[in-house]
Design a protein around this motif. Structure first.
Motif, PDB file in Angstrom:
ATOM      1  N   SER A  56     -18.058 -33.847   0.586  1.00  0.00           N
ATOM      2  CA  SER A  56     -17.181 -33.477   1.700  1.00  0.00           C
ATOM      3  C   SER A  56     -17.882 -32.491   2.629  1.00  0.00           C
ATOM      4  N   ARG A  63     -12.372 -31.312   0.966  1.00  0.00           N
ATOM      5  CA  ARG A  63     -12.479 -32.123  -0.245  1.00  0.00           C
ATOM      6  C   ARG A  63     -11.301 -33.098  -0.389  1.00  0.00           C
ATOM      7  N   PHE A  66     -11.922 -35.963   1.889  1.00  0.00           N
ATOM      8  CA  PHE A  66     -12.983 -36.832   1.356  1.00  0.00           C
ATOM      9  C   PHE A  66     -12.425 -37.747   0.275  1.00  0.00           C
TER      10      PHE A  66
END
Ligand SMILES: [Zn+2]
Length: 149
Positions: A56, A63, A66
């Motif tokens: 990410s 995150r 991602f």
């Protein structure tokens, strides 16, 4: 809170942008479009085996974002494999860090930048080089739900 809109950072364009089951004419196949940022998520998480947090950061997204992107990408790839669909890598919300130049004569691939195209292939000295960044274009539209302030 929504992340501010920004393009996802992609290291370089995919070398191949179309995949299909062998022996079946394209007109008889359904298509799945995998965006370039979804491709990059699969490359980082599944080809390179990076943790989501590290991946990410490379893409310049959170995150959780991602994880959502890579899960959607995996679903599209699985659907294409299982249902025998044509898989096309195209569009998305991204900017390329660099490009790749592919030699049309020997197939060698050299990283670089579109503004400074090499004069010749380092492998065979051919001057017939294709800038792979030209095969993929980001979408202009902002993501659904995003509004200008
Ligand atoms: Zn070459």
């Amino acid at each position: 809170m929504r992340e501010p809109y920004r393009r996802r950072r992609i290291d370089s364009p995919p070398r191949w942008t179309r995949f299909k089951p062998a022996g079946i004419p394209r007109r008889r196949l359904a298509q799945t479009i995998l965006s370039v940022d979804e491709y990059e998520a699969i490359r980082l998480a599944d080809h390179l085996g990076l943790e989501h947090l590290e991946a990410s950061r490379l893409m310049g997204i959170s995150r959780p974002t991602f994880t959502r992107v890579v899960e959607k990408a995996r679903h599209k790839v699985a659907k294409s494999l299982v249902e025998g669909r044509e898989l096309i890598i195209s569009g998305g919300n991204f900017s390329l860090v660099r490009t790749l130049f592919r030699c049309r004569d020997c197939g060698d691939v050299t990283p670089g930048h579109s503004e400074s195209k090499p004069a010749a292939c380092p492998e065979c000295e051919s001057d017939d080089l294709e800038d792979l960044a030209r095969r993929v274009r980001p979408n202009d539209a902002r993501p659904t739900g995003e509004t200008k302030k």
